[in-house]
Scaffold this motif. Structure first.
Motif, PDB file in Angstrom:
ATOM      1  N   HIS A   1       0.839  -1.200   0.000  1.00 43.91           N
ATOM      2  CA  HIS A   1       0.000   0.000   0.000  1.00 43.91           C
ATOM      3  C   HIS A   1       0.879   1.257   0.000  1.00 43.91           C
ATOM      4  N   HIS A   2       0.409   2.271  -0.683  1.00 42.56           N
ATOM      5  CA  HIS A   2       1.179   3.513  -0.833  1.00 42.56           C
ATOM      6  C   HIS A   2       1.691   4.037   0.525  1.00 42.56           C
ATOM      7  N   GLY A   3       2.999   4.235   0.604  1.00 43.86           N
ATOM      8  CA  GLY A   3       3.585   4.835   1.805  1.00 43.86           C
ATOM      9  C   GLY A   3       3.849   3.846   2.938  1.00 43.86           C
ATOM     10  N   LYS A   4       3.526   2.560   2.740  1.00 41.61           N
ATOM     11  CA  LYS A   4       3.732   1.592   3.836  1.00 41.61           C
ATOM     12  C   LYS A   4       5.082   0.884   3.697  1.00 41.61           C
ATOM     13  N   LYS A   5       5.633   0.502   4.867  1.00 42.84           N
ATOM     14  CA  LYS A   5       6.962  -0.119   4.895  1.00 42.84           C
ATOM     15  C   LYS A   5       6.938  -1.555   4.381  1.00 42.84           C
ATOM     16  N   PHE A   6       5.860  -2.252   4.677  1.00 39.71           N
ATOM     17  CA  PHE A   6       5.836  -3.697   4.424  1.00 39.71           C
ATOM     18  C   PHE A   6       4.740  -4.068   3.425  1.00 39.71           C
ATOM     19  N   PRO A   7       4.844  -5.278   2.841  1.00 37.05           N
ATOM     20  CA  PRO A   7       3.747  -5.748   1.990  1.00 37.05           C
ATOM     21  C   PRO A   7       2.480  -5.984   2.818  1.00 37.05           C
ATOM     22  N   ASP A   8       1.340  -5.988   2.124  1.00 33.41           N
ATOM     23  CA  ASP A   8       0.049  -6.204   2.807  1.00 33.41           C
ATOM     24  C   ASP A   8       0.055  -7.477   3.653  1.00 33.41           C
ATOM     25  N   ARG A   9       0.782  -8.490   3.161  1.00 31.57           N
ATOM     26  CA  ARG A   9       0.832  -9.779   3.876  1.00 31.57           C
ATOM     27  C   ARG A   9       1.189  -9.592   5.358  1.00 31.57           C
TER      28      ARG A   9
ATOM     29  N   LEU B   1      -8.310  -1.088  15.092  1.00 32.72           N
ATOM     30  CA  LEU B   1      -7.323  -1.992  14.495  1.00 32.72           C
ATOM     31  C   LEU B   1      -6.166  -1.251  13.827  1.00 32.72           C
ATOM     32  N   GLY B   2      -6.510  -0.134  13.161  1.00 36.40           N
ATOM     33  CA  GLY B   2      -5.510   0.593  12.369  1.00 36.40           C
ATOM     34  C   GLY B   2      -4.252   0.893  13.166  1.00 36.40           C
ATOM     35  N   GLN B   3      -4.428   1.485  14.340  1.00 35.99           N
ATOM     36  CA  GLN B   3      -3.265   1.867  15.157  1.00 35.99           C
ATOM     37  C   GLN B   3      -2.497   0.647  15.645  1.00 35.99           C
ATOM     38  N   ILE B   4      -3.222  -0.454  15.842  1.00 38.43           N
ATOM     39  CA  ILE B   4      -2.542  -1.657  16.351  1.00 38.43           C
ATOM     40  C   ILE B   4      -1.649  -2.281  15.274  1.00 38.43           C
ATOM     41  N   VAL B   5      -2.112  -2.237  14.021  1.00 35.59           N
ATOM     42  CA  VAL B   5      -1.309  -2.915  12.989  1.00 35.59           C
ATOM     43  C   VAL B   5      -0.246  -2.011  12.374  1.00 35.59           C
ATOM     44  N   ASP B   6      -0.388  -0.687  12.585  1.00 33.92           N
ATOM     45  CA  ASP B   6       0.573   0.223  11.947  1.00 33.92           C
ATOM     46  C   ASP B   6       0.672   1.520  12.747  1.00 33.92           C
ATOM     47  N   ASP B   7       1.861   1.771  13.299  1.00 34.03           N
ATOM     48  CA  ASP B   7       2.070   2.998  14.100  1.00 34.03           C
ATOM     49  C   ASP B   7       1.703   4.261  13.330  1.00 34.03           C
ATOM     50  N   ALA B   8       1.959   4.218  12.019  1.00 39.06           N
ATOM     51  CA  ALA B   8       1.746   5.433  11.212  1.00 39.06           C
ATOM     52  C   ALA B   8       0.371   5.430  10.552  1.00 39.06           C
TER      53      ALA B   8
ATOM     54  N   ASP C   1      -3.083   6.267   9.266  1.00 38.06           N
ATOM     55  CA  ASP C   1      -3.757   7.553   9.083  1.00 38.06           C
ATOM     56  C   ASP C   1      -5.227   7.258   8.761  1.00 38.06           C
ATOM     57  N   ASN C   2      -6.104   7.692   9.660  1.00 40.02           N
ATOM     58  CA  ASN C   2      -7.522   7.359   9.501  1.00 40.02           C
ATOM     59  C   ASN C   2      -8.094   7.779   8.153  1.00 40.02           C
ATOM     60  N   LYS C   3      -7.624   8.910   7.631  1.00 42.89           N
ATOM     61  CA  LYS C   3      -8.180   9.387   6.357  1.00 42.89           C
ATOM     62  C   LYS C   3      -7.628   8.600   5.172  1.00 42.89           C
ATOM     63  N   GLN C   4      -6.311   8.434   5.165  1.00 44.11           N
ATOM     64  CA  GLN C   4      -5.684   7.821   3.978  1.00 44.11           C
ATOM     65  C   GLN C   4      -5.742   6.294   3.960  1.00 44.11           C
ATOM     66  N   ASP C   5      -5.776   5.690   5.148  1.00 47.92           N
ATOM     67  CA  ASP C   5      -5.543   4.239   5.196  1.00 47.92           C
ATOM     68  C   ASP C   5      -6.785   3.406   5.517  1.00 47.92           C
ATOM     69  N   MET C   6      -7.915   4.072   5.801  1.00 46.45           N
ATOM     70  CA  MET C   6      -9.080   3.306   6.252  1.00 46.45           C
ATOM     71  C   MET C   6      -9.601   2.356   5.174  1.00 46.45           C
ATOM     72  N   VAL C   7      -9.628   2.842   3.914  1.00 42.24           N
ATOM     73  CA  VAL C   7     -10.157   1.990   2.840  1.00 42.24           C
ATOM     74  C   VAL C   7      -9.253   0.752   2.692  1.00 42.24           C
TER      75      VAL C   7
END
Ligand code: SF4
Length: 297
Positions: A226-234, A256-263, A265-271
């Motif tokens: 996913h755009h801007g993420k360090k790791f693959p979706d897996r 869940l969002g904050q638990i799986v990724d420190d960074a 972003d509710n707006k950009q990453d929710m979908v």
């Protein structure tokens, strides 16, 4: 001494003592083969022992719920394998243990390699189950190709037939070749230490020092990132499943969002998060009711 005798003599001395060897029990063989897909032997050993304690028979496994399977598979990765194994157990309990390679192959979740392995180790058919290890050893031994490819499989199979033909322990030869592949006949093989060096068509090439080791032998599979993420979706999928697994009452998706990724972003990453959860639901690894994500019952 015949080539197969040399390999077996080496295997008897140097082969690994693995808990799924020395049996014709198709359940034990299948559990090990499914666990070994994409996972190293050293990691599988403890999981295999724990699994056999928890689910010692087809019957015990067939009765397990999705949630029990997901808990027991935790840490091995590629969790769908656990559910596929349970589904095969249900089939076996209902219809009986398959009696041929073709009958195994007809089951969902069993590919040609696994069907060959079951036919070899359980049914004691004379086969050479070709994975990357047995392709490497067979392609070097009989074709003289330092780095054989899947297009060589048909020829490897043909030559393997005469290699195993006269051995009373033909079913041990692929196991011996696995061990040779992981200890001596590796990417850069140690031919001078190999029991097969006088019979191997590739040995003179390697021993001459003229073979170049390719940098990347297997094409890396392209993983979705996913755009801007360090790791693959897996990796994030694994974290979602872990977060849900560790909470018996489940968890709301907006936490869940904050638990799986420190960074996160509710707006950009929710979908993106919603899509990953949706895929886990489709794979029967989690359930969703409105905002709540839980393990399936
Ligand atoms: S001689 Fe070398 S290339 Fe041939 S099987 Fe042995 S380690 Fe592999």
């Amino acid at each position: 001494m015949k080539p197969w005798q040399k390999l077996l003599r080496w295997f008897d001395r140097e082969g690994r003592k693995l808990p799924w060897r020395g049996t014709r029990d198709p359940y034990r063989i299948l559990v090990s083969e499914i666990m070994l897909q994409q996972t190293q032997v050293s990691r599988v050993i403890d999981f295999y022992r724990a699994w056999m304690k928890r689910f010692p028979t087809w019957n015990a496994l067939a009765k397990a719920s999705n949630a029990e399977i997901i808990h027991s598979w935790a840490g091995l990765g590629y969790n769908r394998r656990g559910l596929a194994l349970r589904d095969i157990a249900k089939h076996v309990v209902h219809d009986g243990v398959p009696k041929s390679r073709e009958a195994w192959l007809a089951l969902k979740g069993i590919g040609p390699y696994t069907a060959d392995a079951l036919a070899t180790f359980s049914l004691h058919e004379r086969r050479w189950p070709i994975d990357t290890n047995l392709r490497r050893v067979g392609g070097r031994l009989w074709l003289g190709k330092p780095y054989p490819q899947p297009v060589d499989d048909e020829r490897i199979r043909k030559y393997s037939a005469s290699f195993i033909q006269h051995s009373p322990r033909f079913y041990d030869l692929p196991q011996a070749a696995f061990d040779l592949a992981t200890s001596i006949c590796t990417k850069t093989p140690a031919c001078s230490m190999c029991p097969m060096k006088d019979d191997c068509l590739a040995a003179p090439k390697f021993l001459s020092g003229k073979v170049k080791t390719p940098k990347q032998m297997v094409k890396k599979s392209i993983e979705r990132i996913h755009h801007g993420k360090k790791f693959p979706d897996r990796i994030y999928r694994g974290r979602i499943l872990k977060a849900v697994r560790e909470r018996s009452a489940g968890i709301d998706i907006d936490r869940l969002g904050q638990i799986v990724d420190d960074a996160f972003d509710n707006k950009q990453d929710m979908v993106w998060l919603e899509q990953m959860v949706q895929r886990l639901v489709q794979d029967h690894l989690v359930s969703r009711s409105k905002q709540r994500v839980t393990l399936p019952r």
